[in-house]
Design an enzyme around this catalytic site. Structure first.
Site, PDB file in Angstrom:
ATOM      1  N   SER A   1       0.800  -1.238   0.000  1.00 16.29           N
ATOM      2  CA  SER A   1       0.000   0.000   0.000  1.00 16.29           C
ATOM      3  C   SER A   1       0.827   1.281   0.000  1.00 16.29           C
ATOM      4  O   SER A   1       0.260   2.359  -0.205  1.00 16.29           O
ATOM      5  CB  SER A   1      -0.942   0.008   1.194  1.00 16.29           C
ATOM      6  OG  SER A   1      -2.059  -0.789   0.905  1.00 16.29           O
TER       7      SER A   1
ATOM      8  N   LYS B   1       0.382   3.366  -2.972  1.00 17.98           N
ATOM      9  CA  LYS B   1      -0.828   4.193  -3.151  1.00 17.98           C
ATOM     10  C   LYS B   1      -0.508   5.690  -3.119  1.00 17.98           C
ATOM     11  O   LYS B   1      -1.174   6.497  -3.767  1.00 17.98           O
ATOM     12  CB  LYS B   1      -1.868   3.844  -2.090  1.00 17.98           C
ATOM     13  CG  LYS B   1      -2.453   2.425  -2.237  1.00 17.98           C
ATOM     14  CD  LYS B   1      -3.426   2.095  -1.107  1.00 17.98           C
ATOM     15  CE  LYS B   1      -4.281   0.869  -1.344  1.00 17.98           C
ATOM     16  NZ  LYS B   1      -3.737  -0.399  -0.963  1.00 17.98           N
TER      17      LYS B   1
ATOM     18  N   TYR C   1      -2.500  -2.608 -10.719  1.00 18.52           N
ATOM     19  CA  TYR C   1      -2.535  -2.444  -9.255  1.00 18.52           C
ATOM     20  C   TYR C   1      -1.682  -3.519  -8.555  1.00 18.52           C
ATOM     21  O   TYR C   1      -0.846  -3.203  -7.709  1.00 18.52           O
ATOM     22  CB  TYR C   1      -3.999  -2.487  -8.775  1.00 18.52           C
ATOM     23  CG  TYR C   1      -4.148  -2.495  -7.269  1.00 18.52           C
ATOM     24  CD1 TYR C   1      -4.075  -1.310  -6.538  1.00 18.52           C
ATOM     25  CD2 TYR C   1      -4.354  -3.688  -6.578  1.00 18.52           C
ATOM     26  CE1 TYR C   1      -4.195  -1.320  -5.155  1.00 18.52           C
ATOM     27  CE2 TYR C   1      -4.474  -3.700  -5.202  1.00 18.52           C
ATOM     28  CZ  TYR C   1      -4.401  -2.523  -4.485  1.00 18.52           C
ATOM     29  OH  TYR C   1      -4.516  -2.544  -3.115  1.00 18.52           O
TER      30      TYR C   1
ATOM     31  N   TYR D   1      -4.177   3.324   7.758  1.00 17.43           N
ATOM     32  CA  TYR D   1      -5.501   2.701   7.744  1.00 17.43           C
ATOM     33  C   TYR D   1      -6.359   3.270   8.874  1.00 17.43           C
ATOM     34  O   TYR D   1      -6.248   4.455   9.189  1.00 17.43           O
ATOM     35  CB  TYR D   1      -5.392   1.169   7.859  1.00 17.43           C
ATOM     36  CG  TYR D   1      -4.315   0.547   7.017  1.00 17.43           C
ATOM     37  CD1 TYR D   1      -4.300   0.714   5.643  1.00 17.43           C
ATOM     38  CD2 TYR D   1      -3.305  -0.215   7.588  1.00 17.43           C
ATOM     39  CE1 TYR D   1      -3.314   0.128   4.858  1.00 17.43           C
ATOM     40  CE2 TYR D   1      -2.317  -0.805   6.819  1.00 17.43           C
ATOM     41  CZ  TYR D   1      -2.330  -0.634   5.456  1.00 17.43           C
ATOM     42  OH  TYR D   1      -1.360  -1.207   4.689  1.00 17.43           O
TER      43      TYR D   1
ATOM     44  N   VAL E   1       1.090  -3.892   3.763  1.00 19.20           N
ATOM     45  CA  VAL E   1       0.964  -5.191   4.441  1.00 19.20           C
ATOM     46  C   VAL E   1       2.236  -6.054   4.366  1.00 19.20           C
ATOM     47  O   VAL E   1       2.292  -7.106   4.986  1.00 19.20           O
ATOM     48  CB  VAL E   1      -0.228  -6.047   3.973  1.00 19.20           C
ATOM     49  CG1 VAL E   1      -1.524  -5.533   4.509  1.00 19.20           C
ATOM     50  CG2 VAL E   1      -0.260  -6.196   2.478  1.00 19.20           C
TER      51      VAL E   1
END
Ligand code: GLN
Length: 307
Positions: free
Chosen positions: A63, A66, A191, A243, A261
């Site tokens: 992530s 992102k 992705y 998160y 992660v």
């Protein structure tokens, strides 16, 4: 100057927390990583980086990517188009949750840091083919990290692509709601690939250092990212980067950060330094247990909080 003895002391203390966490297992390849690794690299603006512990071990961005796909989509499309598709608010839910997609504003993901938002953002990246779009993300990461040999970890990519039922269902839901346009599988492929870009703590620290320097590379003097887009990225990192533990992280550490992660964390100390941490044992929210502990120590000792 970094006090090396104290750093080793903090690292040892943080490493001892690993036992309370677990490596991510919904991507089978990530479950194979030894959980007690811990590395950190600190890259101050305008001086040499300093690495400690397992800072040279490769891990995938997950992530953390992102942040950079958001930046690239903003550079390609501008703010107006990006925020027509994706919102600006934290969810308070898990990163792969679908709950709010249906409940609130049908189909529009809350922000670019959750999976639904990031898959949508990926679809906005310019390029004629899926491969071209991935190559553009990779090129940005290589430039910011200062290493042209960075690539994708094929085993992790294949492992995620083969088991991504949840991300697939999010993506098809987005397509149904006309948020995602075009070929869903090719958006997912880009992705999965950008999540599987392989780096080490030194790379992440350098990428973070450039964000800490408002998008300017202090070595070349080049403005690699427009300052406005760095500002937007830092806001999302602060409100949603960890998160649904972002509030707690803001209180305890107080810097814009993004975790993945794989156990990586990218930390930005505006005007001062970039930090890259890797500790694969995760807490129940998906953040590195030892990594967060270590950042808490550093933040207290070096007064890093921006608040
Ligand atoms: N590739 C991962 C996924 O989509 C990234 C999630 C994360 O790092 N939180 O599930």
């Amino acid at each position: 100057m970094i006090d090396t003895d104290r750093m080793h002391e903090w690292m040892q203390e943080s490493r001892s927390c690993c036992g309370s966490g677990r490596t991510a297992d919904y991507i089978p390849e990530l479950a194979k990583v030894p959980p007690d690794l811990l590395g950190i690299c600190i890259h101050p603006i305008g001086s040499r980086p300093a690495g400690f512990g397992d800072c040279g071990i490769p891990f995938t961005l997950q992530s953390i990517s992102k942040v950079f796909t958001l930046i690239l989509a903003l550079m390609d499309r501008g703010e107006e188009e990006v925020f027509r598709k994706v919102g600006m608010e934290p969810t308070g839910d898990n990163f792969n949750s679908m709950v709010k997609l249906e409940l609130v504003e049908p189909g529009k993901p809350f922000n670019p840091m959750i999976n639904a938002g990031a898959i949508t953002i990926t679809s906005l990246i310019a390029g004629g083919t899926a491969n071209e779009r991935f190559e553009r993300v990779l090129r940005l990461i290589r430039t910011l990290a200062g290493d042209d040999s960075i690539g994708c970890n094929e085993a992790v990519y294949r492992s995620e692509a083969a088991t991504a039922d949840r991300n697939r269902s999010l993506a098809y839901f987005l397509k149904h709601n006309k948020v995602l346009e075009g070929d869903v599988e090719s958006h997912l492929d880009v992705y999965f690939k950008h999540c599987s870009i392989e780096v080490n703590c030194g790379h992440v620290a350098r990428m973070a250092m450039i964000l800490a320097n408002q998008g300017r590379d202090p070595e070349s003097g080049g403005q690699l990212i427009p300052a406005r887009y760095v500002q937007i990225a830092k806001v999302f990192m602060t409100t949603c980067g960890m998160y649904n533990a972002s509030g707690e992280f803001a209180i305890k550490v107080g810097i814009p950060a993004k975790s993945g992660v794989s156990g990586g964390i990218l930390g930005v100390v505006p005007g001062r330094m970039g930090i890259g941490v890797f500790g694969p044992a995760l807490d129940e929210k998906g953040n590195s247990v030892a990594g967060v502990h270590l950042l808490e120590k550093l933040s207290q000792a070096w007064e890093l909080s921006i608040f």
